[in-house]
Design an enzyme around this catalytic site. Sequence first.
Site, PDB file in Angstrom:
ATOM      1  CB  CYS A   7      41.454  45.282 -67.102  1.00 41.81           C
ATOM      2  SG  CYS A   7      42.388  45.237 -65.563  1.00 41.81           S
ATOM      3  N   GLY A   8      40.217  42.405 -65.601  1.00 48.78           N
ATOM      4  CA  GLY A   8      39.595  41.882 -64.392  1.00 48.78           C
ATOM      5  C   GLY A   8      39.883  42.719 -63.163  1.00 48.78           C
ATOM      6  CG  HIS A   9      43.791  43.078 -61.760  1.00 44.16           C
ATOM      7  ND1 HIS A   9      43.605  42.164 -60.753  1.00 44.16           N
ATOM      8  CD2 HIS A   9      44.793  42.595 -62.539  1.00 44.16           C
ATOM      9  CE1 HIS A   9      44.470  41.175 -60.907  1.00 44.16           C
ATOM     10  NE2 HIS A   9      45.195  41.410 -61.980  1.00 44.16           N
ATOM     11  CB  CYS A  10      39.681  47.622 -64.670  1.00 45.27           C
ATOM     12  SG  CYS A  10      41.326  47.983 -65.343  1.00 45.27           S
TER      13      CYS A  10
END
Length: 482
Positions: A7-10
Amino acid sequence: MFYAPWCGHCKALVPEYAKAASMLKAEGSEIRLAKVDATEEAELAQEYGVRGYPTIKFFKGGDKESPKEYSAGRQADDIVNWLRKRTGPAAATLGEVAEVESMIAGNEVAVIGFFKDVESEGAKAFLNAAEAVDDVPFGITSNDAVFSKFEVSKDGVVLFKKFDEGRNTFDGELSKADLLAFIKANQLPLVIEFTEQTAPKIFGGEIKSHILMFVPKAAPNFNEKMVEFKKASEGFKGKILFIFIDSEVDDNQRILEFFGLKKEECPAIRLITLEDEMTKYRPESEAITADNIVAFCTLFTEGKLKPHLMSQDIPEDWDKNPVRVLVGKNFEEVVFDPKKNVFVEFYAPWCGHCKQLDPIWTKLGEKYQDSADIVVAKMDSTANEIETVKVHSFPTLKFFPAGDEHKVVDYNGERTLEGFTKFLESGGKDGGAPAGEEGEEDEGIDTCSIHDPLRQRRSLVQQPMSVINEGDDKPYPVKNLT
């Protein structure tokens, strides 16, 4: 923090989350930060209702049944301040002038309660309001010297801020509801720039009607446009949030796309509501003047505006391929054909899940391309909008059965050729649910949120998850949980 390694946001959150853990450790806090790989601990994630990544939950005092959902900003200071408020007094007791000055100087916004009697009904209402606000620090004082220093002559509440007027004094009945309304109306600038840092404040606030000015900050007339925009904002304080977006910034191009805009079309004004259903509005005049903006916002507040629906032109070859291409202008004619069962994928060109689905969807179209009553279609929902069909995540799959234009079935089954075939052969019963049931269009772990270009801009520098080490004796004391 429930996360997924991919996950990029993670990945963007990791360094800030680790920094927050280090800050808490350095001050000797009893608070501990932890992380769970939800792709490995799927049952645990399901138990706590994790539908998207990252999801952060706060467990206090051993209460594992009802953890508090974290909803503040994604900077280390935001995380630490939120936790302090959840574990300490809602408002800090400030006994000296220097303490009040320090709180005001150290925060973009601070709310101070001036009460000679901290046990009074007004003070209690103030503390109740403080408990309800996560992202603003509160202080309370009864010191005469503090009253004198800040020119406060009677019990009351003052909001101090580093923008616009500098301070706002509450004038009204000291009740929790009125105090919250006062804070909501004054805690953000009259005009705020949309950035990765301000996004949580913009979308986490109570004001769900936003007017956006897309303008290049480097443009020679930028200041002129800002003066007009800010002048218009004064009459809608607390009702409409005025936001400007630098249309030249690469990270903002998806937002322009979301509104059907191109860089060369800016400066431009758009308005959006972020209630249960997002609705966009476009002014008739493109001239950015205070008078035009005020007139536009007034029509909106009076309920006299019609939504602006985007549509591409109908491609000449829209029906020449196995998967029919839909746009706003031909959607109803194709989908609500009483003799056709139409299965539609609502997608976004940038969505990874949509790209994974594309070859399967093409095979499905090929399988039914000669069918007399089944149509497989797709629509780019970043460029086309339908008033009767709201799409919140990508890909969204909906089935429109023949003979009933009011019936819509959401597909919730496996995204395989076999699953789709079984669904179509059953008339939309095997793998489907009436629209609105079973968590329609969840922003879940197998979809890309339509809010993504607005709510969470990806960090320019994404550190890998490995920067967080296990154990309290490491530089980043965030523990792995199973």
